[in-house]
Scaffold this motif. Structure first.
Motif, PDB file in Angstrom:
ATOM      1  N   GLU A  12       0.863  -1.173   0.000  1.00 59.24           N
ATOM      2  CA  GLU A  12       0.000   0.000   0.000  1.00 59.24           C
ATOM      3  C   GLU A  12       0.903   1.229   0.000  1.00 59.24           C
ATOM      4  OE1 GLU A  12      -2.992   0.128   3.058  1.00 59.24           O
ATOM      5  OE2 GLU A  12      -3.246  -2.052   3.008  1.00 59.24           O
ATOM      6  N   LEU A  13       0.732   2.091  -0.993  1.00 59.85           N
ATOM      7  CA  LEU A  13       1.525   3.303  -1.112  1.00 59.85           C
ATOM      8  C   LEU A  13       0.606   4.505  -1.089  1.00 59.85           C
ATOM      9  CD1 LEU A  13       3.957   2.155  -3.962  1.00 59.85           C
ATOM     10  CD2 LEU A  13       4.352   2.064  -1.490  1.00 59.85           C
ATOM     11  N   GLY A  14       1.010   5.554  -0.383  1.00 61.52           N
ATOM     12  CA  GLY A  14       0.186   6.747  -0.297  1.00 61.52           C
ATOM     13  C   GLY A  14       1.026   8.008  -0.248  1.00 61.52           C
ATOM     14  N   ALA A  15       0.429   9.117  -0.655  1.00 67.15           N
ATOM     15  CA  ALA A  15       1.094  10.416  -0.607  1.00 67.15           C
ATOM     16  C   ALA A  15       0.043  11.506  -0.448  1.00 67.15           C
ATOM     17  CB  ALA A  15       1.928  10.650  -1.855  1.00 67.15           C
ATOM     18  N   MET A  16       0.446  12.599   0.173  1.00 68.60           N
ATOM     19  CA  MET A  16      -0.459  13.724   0.397  1.00 68.60           C
ATOM     20  C   MET A  16       0.322  15.023   0.331  1.00 68.60           C
ATOM     21  SD  MET A  16      -2.827  14.510   3.764  1.00 68.60           S
ATOM     22  CE  MET A  16      -3.863  13.067   3.498  1.00 68.60           C
ATOM     23  N   TYR A  17      -0.289  16.034  -0.307  1.00 69.44           N
ATOM     24  CA  TYR A  17       0.237  17.399  -0.302  1.00 69.44           C
ATOM     25  C   TYR A  17      -0.782  18.284   0.385  1.00 69.44           C
ATOM     26  CZ  TYR A  17       1.504  22.066  -1.895  1.00 69.44           C
ATOM     27  OH  TYR A  17       1.824  23.399  -1.931  1.00 69.44           O
ATOM     28  N   ASN A  18      -0.318  19.147   1.301  1.00 66.58           N
ATOM     29  CA  ASN A  18      -1.215  19.984   2.091  1.00 66.58           C
ATOM     30  C   ASN A  18      -0.690  21.415   2.092  1.00 66.58           C
ATOM     31  OD1 ASN A  18      -3.626  19.239   3.981  1.00 66.58           O
ATOM     32  ND2 ASN A  18      -2.535  20.839   5.113  1.00 66.58           N
ATOM     33  N   ASP A  19      -1.508  22.350   1.622  1.00 71.35           N
ATOM     34  CA  ASP A  19      -1.148  23.773   1.617  1.00 71.35           C
ATOM     35  C   ASP A  19      -2.206  24.517   2.414  1.00 71.35           C
ATOM     36  OD1 ASP A  19       0.558  25.991   0.035  1.00 71.35           O
ATOM     37  OD2 ASP A  19      -1.530  26.639   0.205  1.00 71.35           O
ATOM     38  N   GLN A  20      -1.778  25.325   3.384  1.00 68.02           N
ATOM     39  CA  GLN A  20      -2.747  25.955   4.270  1.00 68.02           C
ATOM     40  C   GLN A  20      -2.370  27.383   4.595  1.00 68.02           C
ATOM     41  OE1 GLN A  20      -2.051  22.797   7.081  1.00 68.02           O
ATOM     42  NE2 GLN A  20      -1.259  24.225   8.586  1.00 68.02           N
ATOM     43  N   GLU A  21      -3.390  28.181   4.881  1.00 67.82           N
ATOM     44  CA  GLU A  21      -3.194  29.579   5.258  1.00 67.82           C
ATOM     45  C   GLU A  21      -4.160  29.929   6.375  1.00 67.82           C
ATOM     46  OE1 GLU A  21      -3.666  34.123   3.468  1.00 67.82           O
ATOM     47  OE2 GLU A  21      -3.480  32.404   2.106  1.00 67.82           O
ATOM     48  N   LYS A  22      -3.636  30.535   7.432  1.00 64.55           N
ATOM     49  CA  LYS A  22      -4.482  31.002   8.528  1.00 64.55           C
ATOM     50  C   LYS A  22      -5.137  32.305   8.095  1.00 64.55           C
ATOM     51  CE  LYS A  22      -4.408  31.852  13.546  1.00 64.55           C
ATOM     52  NZ  LYS A  22      -5.381  30.801  13.891  1.00 64.55           N
ATOM     53  N   VAL A  23      -6.448  32.315   7.985  1.00 71.03           N
ATOM     54  CA  VAL A  23      -7.157  33.438   7.389  1.00 71.03           C
ATOM     55  C   VAL A  23      -6.934  34.723   8.178  1.00 71.03           C
ATOM     56  CG1 VAL A  23      -9.439  34.314   6.742  1.00 71.03           C
ATOM     57  CG2 VAL A  23      -8.889  31.895   6.400  1.00 71.03           C
ATOM     58  N   SER A  24      -6.989  34.661   9.489  1.00 69.22           N
ATOM     59  CA  SER A  24      -6.925  35.866  10.314  1.00 69.22           C
ATOM     60  C   SER A  24      -5.554  36.523  10.329  1.00 69.22           C
ATOM     61  CB  SER A  24      -7.355  35.546  11.750  1.00 69.22           C
ATOM     62  OG  SER A  24      -6.508  34.548  12.315  1.00 69.22           O
ATOM     63  N   THR A  25      -4.497  35.762   9.993  1.00 70.98           N
ATOM     64  CA  THR A  25      -3.143  36.334  10.026  1.00 70.98           C
ATOM     65  C   THR A  25      -2.445  36.333   8.668  1.00 70.98           C
ATOM     66  OG1 THR A  25      -2.083  34.203  10.547  1.00 70.98           O
ATOM     67  CG2 THR A  25      -2.864  35.547  12.415  1.00 70.98           C
ATOM     68  N   GLY A  26      -2.918  35.531   7.736  1.00 68.96           N
ATOM     69  CA  GLY A  26      -2.264  35.435   6.440  1.00 68.96           C
ATOM     70  C   GLY A  26      -1.037  34.553   6.426  1.00 68.96           C
ATOM     71  N   VAL A  27      -0.682  33.944   7.552  1.00 71.16           N
ATOM     72  CA  VAL A  27       0.483  33.063   7.630  1.00 71.16           C
ATOM     73  C   VAL A  27       0.159  31.744   6.936  1.00 71.16           C
ATOM     74  CG1 VAL A  27       2.023  31.800   9.177  1.00 71.16           C
ATOM     75  CG2 VAL A  27       1.313  34.121   9.747  1.00 71.16           C
ATOM     76  N   SER A  28       1.068  31.279   6.068  1.00 71.91           N
ATOM     77  CA  SER A  28       0.809  30.060   5.318  1.00 71.91           C
ATOM     78  C   SER A  28       2.052  29.188   5.257  1.00 71.91           C
ATOM     79  CB  SER A  28       0.351  30.399   3.897  1.00 71.91           C
ATOM     80  OG  SER A  28       1.374  31.079   3.186  1.00 71.91           O
ATOM     81  N   TYR A  29       1.856  27.921   4.965  1.00 71.22           N
ATOM     82  CA  TYR A  29       2.947  26.985   4.718  1.00 71.22           C
ATOM     83  C   TYR A  29       2.382  25.772   4.006  1.00 71.22           C
ATOM     84  CZ  TYR A  29       1.497  23.720   8.425  1.00 71.22           C
ATOM     85  OH  TYR A  29       0.810  22.808   9.181  1.00 71.22           O
ATOM     86  N   ASP A  30       3.289  24.959   3.474  1.00 68.37           N
ATOM     87  CA  ASP A  30       2.844  23.733   2.844  1.00 68.37           C
ATOM     88  C   ASP A  30       3.694  22.571   3.331  1.00 68.37           C
ATOM     89  OD1 ASP A  30       5.217  24.233   1.568  1.00 68.37           O
ATOM     90  OD2 ASP A  30       4.440  24.051  -0.457  1.00 68.37           O
ATOM     91  N   GLY A  31       3.250  21.371   3.020  1.00 70.72           N
ATOM     92  CA  GLY A  31       3.964  20.185   3.458  1.00 70.72           C
ATOM     93  C   GLY A  31       3.495  18.967   2.689  1.00 70.72           C
ATOM     94  N   PHE A  32       4.155  17.853   2.934  1.00 73.98           N
ATOM     95  CA  PHE A  32       3.787  16.614   2.259  1.00 73.98           C
ATOM     96  C   PHE A  32       3.923  15.444   3.216  1.00 73.98           C
ATOM     97  CE2 PHE A  32       8.361  16.742   1.865  1.00 73.98           C
ATOM     98  CZ  PHE A  32       8.758  15.419   2.010  1.00 73.98           C
ATOM     99  N   MET A  33       3.287  14.342   2.850  1.00 80.39           N
ATOM    100  CA  MET A  33       3.365  13.101   3.599  1.00 80.39           C
ATOM    101  C   MET A  33       3.466  11.951   2.612  1.00 80.39           C
ATOM    102  SD  MET A  33       1.558  10.180   4.504  1.00 80.39           S
ATOM    103  CE  MET A  33      -0.188  10.518   4.361  1.00 80.39           C
ATOM    104  N   VAL A  34       4.300  10.964   2.917  1.00 81.36           N
ATOM    105  CA  VAL A  34       4.367   9.728   2.134  1.00 81.36           C
ATOM    106  C   VAL A  34       4.255   8.558   3.099  1.00 81.36           C
ATOM    107  CG1 VAL A  34       5.665  10.643   0.180  1.00 81.36           C
ATOM    108  CG2 VAL A  34       6.899   9.806   2.192  1.00 81.36           C
ATOM    109  N   SER A  35       3.589   7.489   2.656  1.00 86.07           N
ATOM    110  CA  SER A  35       3.405   6.323   3.514  1.00 86.07           C
ATOM    111  C   SER A  35       3.532   5.055   2.693  1.00 86.07           C
ATOM    112  CB  SER A  35       2.029   6.361   4.197  1.00 86.07           C
ATOM    113  OG  SER A  35       0.987   6.271   3.242  1.00 86.07           O
ATOM    114  N   ALA A  36       3.868   3.963   3.382  1.00 80.92           N
ATOM    115  CA  ALA A  36       3.985   2.661   2.729  1.00 80.92           C
ATOM    116  C   ALA A  36       3.668   1.573   3.737  1.00 80.92           C
ATOM    117  CB  ALA A  36       5.385   2.455   2.153  1.00 80.92           C
ATOM    118  N   ALA A  37       3.076   0.492   3.239  1.00 80.26           N
ATOM    119  CA  ALA A  37       2.785  -0.660   4.089  1.00 80.26           C
ATOM    120  C   ALA A  37       2.888  -1.917   3.241  1.00 80.26           C
ATOM    121  CB  ALA A  37       1.396  -0.543   4.710  1.00 80.26           C
TER     122      ALA A  37
END
Length: 313
Positions: free
Chosen positions: A220-245
């Motif tokens: 089982e292989l998986g991956a995720m990309y996540n991009d987020q921004e805090k609306v009230s401050t405008g601070v944002s960042y992104d990240g990723f995740m990979v998994s295997a089983a």
């Protein structure tokens, strides 16, 4: 006072369960416990042993057809903490809704479309290595209305969640969450899964999430990309995740790595990594062991080694 509430809850449950059984309602639950050694701050002198409860729960759910092709559905699920007596019960998914050829609609407290879009790629869900270690978007909205389409051609589905501004975690405005999914998150009808989801102003965050997963030859292989921004401050960042089983009979070996840059949930940048195994003793009982470590640029690192049991009923 908390002890009295516990006795009261137990008495109510004892009164309700026979009635729900007679009404053909599904009463279910999960006890998920681990014995742990936690090395806090990367210093052995700060290590401690503890027993942890991981999203243990008790609930009732069911449906009944009141017109041809139209069902009323409901769920009332509560988290139970069996190791800390201060707050034994907490709220999880609790909603009513309608289900038919048009799809499914619900009102109440429920996971948002974006959270539900993650499928099964998070191999350490509910444990310390859960994707919510660094990512926002794992929301269970207390005041939501949602609609999910039926699955089209056994392949495509979509879901949208409206979060009312009366939700205590909303900031000045309502929000919505939308997701489109292709394939099968359980890898049964199709050996692949993909989803694109977006949150707008949900609990003060805009989040874009892309998820992919697949199963082949026991892997089982998986991956995720996540991009987020805090609306009230405008601070944002992104990240990723990979998994295997990889499954060896009743035993599954698994590993996962998650990384985020910018002002993430806990620090300026960091990563979370986990390795572990679980063994199914039966349909209801499984044993597990895992190690989770963190690596942050601006705060101390932690690690957890755990062994435990999960029982579903």
């Amino acid at each position: 006072m908390s002890l009295n509430r516990t006795f009261l809850a137990a008495a109510v449950a004892a009164a309700i369960l026979p009635a729900t059984a007679a009404a053909d309602v599904n009463v279910y639950g999960r006890l998920n416990l681990t014995a742990q050694y936690a090395d806090l701050g990367g210093d052995d002198s700060d290590g401690e042993t503890r027993i942890a409860s991981h999203s243990s729960r008790l609930g009732v759910k069911g449906s009944h057809e009141f017109a041809e092709g139209l069902e009323a559905i409901y769920q009332a699920e509560f988290g139970i903490d069996v190791v800390d007596g201060s707050d034994v019960f907490s709220n999880r998914n609790q909603f009513i809704g309608l289900k038919g050829g048009f799809g499914t609609t619900t009102i109440g407290r429920r996971d948002t479309a974006l959270k539900r879009s993650q499928g099964k790629v998070d191999q350490f869900s509910d444990y310390e290595g859960d994707i919510n270690a660094l990512f926002r978007g794992e929301n269970r909205a207390s005041q939501q209305i949602s609609y999910a389409t039926p699955t089209i051609a056994n392949l495509f589905s979509a879901e949208v969640t409206y979060v009312a501004e009366g939700d205590s975690k909303q900031v000045d405005d309502s929000g919505f969450s939308v997701a489109g999914m292709v394939g099968d998150a359980n890898y049964k009808k199709q050996p692949f899964y993909a989803a694109v989801a977006y949150d707008s102003k949900v609990h003060d965050y805009d989040v874009l999430r892309v998820t992919v997963g697949g199963k082949i030859a026991g892997f089982e292989l998986g991956a995720m990309y996540n991009d987020q921004e805090k609306v009230s401050t405008g601070v944002s960042y992104d990240g990723f995740m990979v998994s295997a089983a990889y499954s060896l009979g009743a035993t599954k070996l698994k590993a996962q790595y998650q990384d985020a840059d910018g002002s993430n949930k806990f620090a300026d940048s960091g990563s979370v990594y986990s390795v572990g195994a679980e063994h199914k003793m039966s349909k209801q009982l499984r044993l597990n062991a895992y190690y989770t470590g963190t690596s942050y640029d601006t705060q101390d690192n932690d690690s957890v080694f755990a062994v435990g049991m999960r029982y579903d009923f």
